[in-house]
Scaffold this motif. Structure first.
Motif, PDB file in Angstrom:
ATOM      1  N   LEU A 168     -13.939   1.344   3.684  1.00  0.00           N
ATOM      2  CA  LEU A 168     -12.572   0.884   3.480  1.00  0.00           C
ATOM      3  C   LEU A 168     -12.074   0.110   4.699  1.00  0.00           C
ATOM      4  O   LEU A 168     -11.354  -0.886   4.553  1.00  0.00           O
ATOM      5  N   TRP A 174      -6.220 -10.297  -0.018  1.00  0.00           N
ATOM      6  CA  TRP A 174      -6.492  -9.367  -1.108  1.00  0.00           C
ATOM      7  C   TRP A 174      -7.591  -8.376  -0.749  1.00  0.00           C
ATOM      8  O   TRP A 174      -7.569  -7.226  -1.193  1.00  0.00           O
ATOM      9  N   MET A 175      -8.533  -8.779   0.078  1.00  0.00           N
ATOM     10  CA  MET A 175      -9.563  -7.850   0.533  1.00  0.00           C
ATOM     11  C   MET A 175      -8.962  -6.774   1.438  1.00  0.00           C
ATOM     12  O   MET A 175      -9.278  -5.583   1.305  1.00  0.00           O
ATOM     13  N   MET A 187     -13.426  -3.328   4.568  1.00  0.00           N
ATOM     14  CA  MET A 187     -12.639  -4.198   3.693  1.00  0.00           C
ATOM     15  C   MET A 187     -11.397  -4.726   4.411  1.00  0.00           C
ATOM     16  O   MET A 187     -10.968  -5.868   4.175  1.00  0.00           O
ATOM     17  N   ALA A 208      -5.248  -0.106   0.093  1.00  0.00           N
ATOM     18  CA  ALA A 208      -4.912   0.591  -1.156  1.00  0.00           C
ATOM     19  C   ALA A 208      -5.890   1.742  -1.395  1.00  0.00           C
ATOM     20  O   ALA A 208      -5.502   2.803  -1.908  1.00  0.00           O
ATOM     21  N   GLY A 209      -7.152   1.541  -1.043  1.00  0.00           N
ATOM     22  CA  GLY A 209      -8.128   2.615  -1.162  1.00  0.00           C
ATOM     23  C   GLY A 209      -7.767   3.805  -0.292  1.00  0.00           C
ATOM     24  O   GLY A 209      -7.870   4.966  -0.710  1.00  0.00           O
ATOM     25  N   SER A 267       0.834  -1.211   0.000  1.00  0.00           N
ATOM     26  CA  SER A 267       0.000   0.000   0.000  1.00  0.00           C
ATOM     27  C   SER A 267       0.866   1.257   0.000  1.00  0.00           C
ATOM     28  O   SER A 267       0.489   2.277  -0.590  1.00  0.00           O
ATOM     29  N   LEU A 293      -5.818  -5.832   1.443  1.00  0.00           N
ATOM     30  CA  LEU A 293      -4.957  -4.989   0.604  1.00  0.00           C
ATOM     31  C   LEU A 293      -5.790  -3.981  -0.180  1.00  0.00           C
ATOM     32  O   LEU A 293      -5.395  -2.815  -0.324  1.00  0.00           O
ATOM     33  N   ALA A 294      -6.948  -4.400  -0.678  1.00  0.00           N
ATOM     34  CA  ALA A 294      -7.810  -3.490  -1.428  1.00  0.00           C
ATOM     35  C   ALA A 294      -8.275  -2.335  -0.549  1.00  0.00           C
ATOM     36  O   ALA A 294      -8.320  -1.174  -0.984  1.00  0.00           O
ATOM     37  N   GLY A 295      -8.610  -2.634   0.713  1.00  0.00           N
ATOM     38  CA  GLY A 295      -9.027  -1.579   1.629  1.00  0.00           C
ATOM     39  C   GLY A 295      -7.914  -0.601   1.924  1.00  0.00           C
ATOM     40  O   GLY A 295      -8.104   0.620   1.881  1.00  0.00           O
TER      41      GLY A 295
END
Length: 269
Positions: free
Chosen positions: A162, A172-173, A165, A179-180, A124, A175-177
Motif C-alpha cells: 500500500l 489515483w494510484m 502505491m 484508501a486501502g 481517504s 489515492l488507491a493506496g
C-alpha cells in the motif's frame, strides 16, 4: 473514534478547500490559519454539548473506590492499561502516519501539490467513516478479536504494497493506496474502541482507558511524523515509515493473541 475522524475530516476538507481557492503563496502565508479559527468555534460547541450530557446509568451502581480513579486505575489495572497501549499502537502509528505525516511526505518526497495531497487525505478520510460504522456492526456479530487480528495482520503484510502505491506521482494510484489503508484501519478502530471499554470495570473505566489510549497516542502516535522523518533521512529508504508501521503491528498482534474475547459479555463492575 467516529467523531475523532469527523474532526480530522473537517480539518482536512477545509484545508483542501482553501488550498484550491487560494494561491500557493497566499495559503502558505495566511490561508492555513483559517481552518484553525473555524476549529475554535467547534471547540465552543463541544464544550456546550458536554455541559448538558448525562452520565451512564451504570455509574449509579458502580462500587465506590478508596482513592481518586486515576490512582486506582494505575494501582489496580496497570495490566489493562498496558494492554490498551499495545493494542492501540498499530492504530495510533497508522493514523498519524497516513493522515498527518503523509501530506508532507507526498509534497516533499513525491512532489505532489499541496492541494492534491489534501484532496487525497480528505477523500481517504471519507472512505474511513463508513468502514468504521460497518465494522462496528460486524464486531457485534463476530467478536472484537477478529477485527484486531485483521488490522494487525493487514498492517504487517499489506503496509509495504500500500505504501508502494502511495510512492507514485499519479493522483489515483496514491489515492488507491491511502484508501486501502483506510479500509484496513477503519476495521481496527471500531474493534479497539469496544475493547477499551469492555476490559475495564465501571469505577475506573474512563480513567484507565484514557490513560492507556492517550499515552499511546501522545508517545507513539504524536511522534510518528518525527520518527518517520528521522528514519527517512537516516536510511534514505522511502519505505522506512512502512517498516515502522509493520513493527508496531507485530506487538499489537502478540497482545491481541493473549487478551480474552469481550464481545457479548457483561461489562465488569
Amino acid at each position: 473514534m467516529f467523531g475523532s475522524v469527523i474532526g480530522f475530516l473537517l480539518g482536512s476538507a477545509l484545508c483542501s478547500l482553501f488550498s484550491n481557492l487560494l494561491s500557493a503563496e497566499a495559503f502558505q502565508a495566511w490561508g492555513w490559519r483559517i481552518p484553525f479559527l473555524i476549529g475554535a468555534l467547534i471547540a465552543v460547541c463541544a464544550t456546550l454539548f458536554r455541559r448538558h450530557m448525562t452520565e451512564s446509568s451504570s455509574f449509579d451502581h458502580a462500587k465506590p473506590i478508596d482513592t481518586i480513579p486515576f490512582i486506582a486505575a494505575i494501582r489496580d489495572h496497570w495490566r489493562e492499561i498496558m494492554q490498551i497501549i499495545c493494542l492501540s499502537l498499530v492504530n495510533a502509528v497508522g493514523f498519524y502516519l497516513l493522515w498527518v505525516y503523509a501530506i508532507s511526505y507526498l509534497t516533499e518526497q513525491m512532489h505532489v501539490s499541496t492541494s492534491s495531497a489534501l484532496d487525497i487525505n480528505t477523500l481517504s478520510l471519507i472512505i474511513l467513516l463508513p468502514v468504521i460504522t460497518f465494522s462496528a456492526i460486524l464486531s457485534d456479530k463476530v467478536g472484537r478479536k477478529p477485527l484486531l487480528y485483521f488490522v494487525a495482520l493487514g498492517a504487517l503484510f499489506f503496509s509495504w504494497p500500500l505504501w508502494w502505491m502511495m510512492h507514485h506521482h499519479n493522483f489515483w494510484m496514491i489515492l488507491a493506496g491511502q484508501a486501502g489503508f483506510a479500509l484496513l484501519f477503519g476495521v481496527g478502530y471500531s474493534g479497539l474502541s469496544a475493547v477499551m471499554v469492555e476490559i475495564l470495570p465501571t469505577k475506573v473505566r474512563c480513567s484507565a482507558s484514557g490513560i492507556g489510549y492517550n499515552l499511546c497516542m501522545g508517545i507513539f502516535g504524536g511522534t510518528t511524523p518525527l520518527v518517520a522523518t528521522y528514519l527517512l533521512e537516516r536510511t534514505s529508504n522511502d519505505f522506512s515509515p512502512a517498516y515502522y508501521l509493520m513493527a508496531t503491528a507485530v506487538l499489537s498482534l502478540v497482545v491481541t493473541f493473549f487478551i480474552a474475547e469481550t464481545a457479548g459479555k457483561p461489562l465488569p463492575d
